[in-house]
Design a protein around this motif. Structure first.
Motif, PDB file in Angstrom:
ATOM      1  N   VAL A  82       0.862  -1.182   0.000  1.00 15.23           N
ATOM      2  CA  VAL A  82       0.000   0.000   0.000  1.00 15.23           C
ATOM      3  C   VAL A  82       0.900   1.234   0.000  1.00 15.23           C
ATOM      4  CG1 VAL A  82      -1.892   1.197   1.152  1.00 15.23           C
ATOM      5  CG2 VAL A  82      -1.753  -1.297   1.270  1.00 15.23           C
ATOM      6  N   ALA A  83       0.967   1.884  -1.141  1.00 14.99           N
ATOM      7  CA  ALA A  83       1.849   3.042  -1.320  1.00 14.99           C
ATOM      8  C   ALA A  83       1.333   4.236  -0.514  1.00 14.99           C
ATOM      9  CB  ALA A  83       1.918   3.411  -2.798  1.00 14.99           C
ATOM     10  N   PRO A  84       2.226   5.171  -0.169  1.00 16.55           N
ATOM     11  CA  PRO A  84       1.807   6.355   0.590  1.00 16.55           C
ATOM     12  C   PRO A  84       0.652   7.121  -0.063  1.00 16.55           C
ATOM     13  CG  PRO A  84       4.201   6.248   0.508  1.00 16.55           C
ATOM     14  CD  PRO A  84       3.679   5.155  -0.384  1.00 16.55           C
ATOM     15  N   GLU A  85       0.650   7.217  -1.395  1.00 19.15           N
ATOM     16  CA  GLU A  85      -0.440   7.920  -2.085  1.00 19.15           C
ATOM     17  C   GLU A  85      -1.761   7.204  -1.854  1.00 19.15           C
ATOM     18  OE1 GLU A  85       2.277   6.630  -3.925  1.00 19.15           O
ATOM     19  OE2 GLU A  85       3.437   8.449  -3.597  1.00 19.15           O
ATOM     20  N   ASP A  88      -2.975   7.871   1.730  1.00 15.96           N
ATOM     21  CA  ASP A  88      -3.566   9.214   1.829  1.00 15.96           C
ATOM     22  C   ASP A  88      -4.955   9.241   1.218  1.00 15.96           C
ATOM     23  OD1 ASP A  88      -1.262  10.109   3.044  1.00 15.96           O
ATOM     24  OD2 ASP A  88      -0.430  10.993   1.209  1.00 15.96           O
ATOM     25  N   ARG A  89      -5.110   8.598   0.070  1.00 20.76           N
ATOM     26  CA  ARG A  89      -6.408   8.550  -0.602  1.00 20.76           C
ATOM     27  C   ARG A  89      -7.437   7.810   0.254  1.00 20.76           C
ATOM     28  NH1 ARG A  89      -4.376   7.217  -5.117  1.00 20.76           N
ATOM     29  NH2 ARG A  89      -4.548   4.972  -4.881  1.00 20.76           N
ATOM     30  N   LEU A  90      -7.022   6.699   0.882  1.00 23.89           N
ATOM     31  CA  LEU A  90      -7.924   5.936   1.744  1.00 23.89           C
ATOM     32  C   LEU A  90      -8.333   6.745   2.977  1.00 23.89           C
ATOM     33  CD1 LEU A  90      -6.247   2.432   1.512  1.00 23.89           C
ATOM     34  CD2 LEU A  90      -8.554   3.016   0.734  1.00 23.89           C
ATOM     35  N   ARG A 125      -3.935  -5.448  11.596  1.00 22.59           N
ATOM     36  CA  ARG A 125      -3.030  -4.417  12.074  1.00 22.59           C
ATOM     37  C   ARG A 125      -3.807  -3.108  12.187  1.00 22.59           C
ATOM     38  NH1 ARG A 125       2.712  -3.842  11.953  1.00 22.59           N
ATOM     39  NH2 ARG A 125       2.643  -6.045  12.440  1.00 22.59           N
ATOM     40  N   PRO A 126      -4.379  -2.814  13.395  1.00 19.86           N
ATOM     41  CA  PRO A 126      -5.079  -1.534  13.579  1.00 19.86           C
ATOM     42  C   PRO A 126      -4.097  -0.375  13.419  1.00 19.86           C
ATOM     43  CG  PRO A 126      -5.593  -3.049  15.371  1.00 19.86           C
ATOM     44  CD  PRO A 126      -4.433  -3.626  14.595  1.00 19.86           C
ATOM     45  N   ASP A 127      -4.564   0.701  12.803  1.00 18.28           N
ATOM     46  CA  ASP A 127      -3.735   1.894  12.600  1.00 18.28           C
ATOM     47  C   ASP A 127      -2.380   1.510  12.014  1.00 18.28           C
ATOM     48  OD1 ASP A 127      -3.505   4.616  12.568  1.00 18.28           O
ATOM     49  OD2 ASP A 127      -3.029   4.809  14.681  1.00 18.28           O
ATOM     50  N   ALA A 128      -2.447   0.739  10.939  1.00 16.18           N
ATOM     51  CA  ALA A 128      -1.266   0.082  10.360  1.00 16.18           C
ATOM     52  C   ALA A 128      -0.141   1.032   9.975  1.00 16.18           C
ATOM     53  CB  ALA A 128      -1.680  -0.740   9.146  1.00 16.18           C
ATOM     54  N   TRP A 129      -0.464   2.217   9.547  1.00 18.39           N
ATOM     55  CA  TRP A 129       0.565   3.148   9.089  1.00 18.39           C
ATOM     56  C   TRP A 129       0.552   4.407   9.936  1.00 18.39           C
ATOM     57  CZ3 TRP A 129      -2.783   0.471   5.863  1.00 18.39           C
ATOM     58  CH2 TRP A 129      -2.205  -0.523   5.078  1.00 18.39           C
TER      59      TRP A 129
END
Length: 132
Positions: A82-85, A88-90, A125-129
């Motif tokens: 899951v890329a940073p972009e 952010d979109r999610l 994984r809650p709050d994965a990033w």
């Protein structure tokens, strides 16, 4: 190596795409079941928004989880998929959905990951990033 017949490459691509979609739907069903076993209420499944598609939208207490489902060999591979972009979109899509529904406006929006791997239980994984 022989050249594929005209139209054969497109047919192979379509078949691969259909198999990937079926596998993705199956992974999302397993992820939804896993979340329900953990006490989450599923509010949306493959929810299309103007900002992108949310695999699962789930609620537990005052938390609205925007859940990305990835089927990979390892959790690290799933996190990296899951890329940073896309993250952010999610996040923006989740906030837009919450903002558009009075019952969800006060909830904290969180981006979770459910990673599925062959022969293993799903990993939530809650709050994965959170740091990314």
């Amino acid at each position: 190596m022989p050249k594929p017949e005209p139209g054969q490459a497109a047919g192979t691509r379509q078949l691969r795409g259909a198999l990937a979609r079926r596998s993705g739907r199956r992974a999302e069903v397993w992820a939804a079941i896993w979340l329900m076993l953990k006490g989450y209420r599923i509010l949306g499944f493959r929810l299309r928004t103007r900002l992108g598609e949310i695999d699962l939208l789930a609620q537990k207490g005052g938390v609205l989880a925007v859940v990305e489902v990835k089927s990979r060999l390892t959790l690290a591979d799933a996190l990296a998929a899951v890329a940073p972009e896309q993250r952010d979109r999610l996040r923006r899509a989740g906030a837009a959905v919450a903002g558009g529904r009075p019952r969800l406006k006060a909830m904290a929006v969180r981006l979770d990951l459910i990673a599925l791997a062959p022969g293993r239980l799903p990993q939530h994984r809650p709050d994965a990033w959170s740091g990314a």
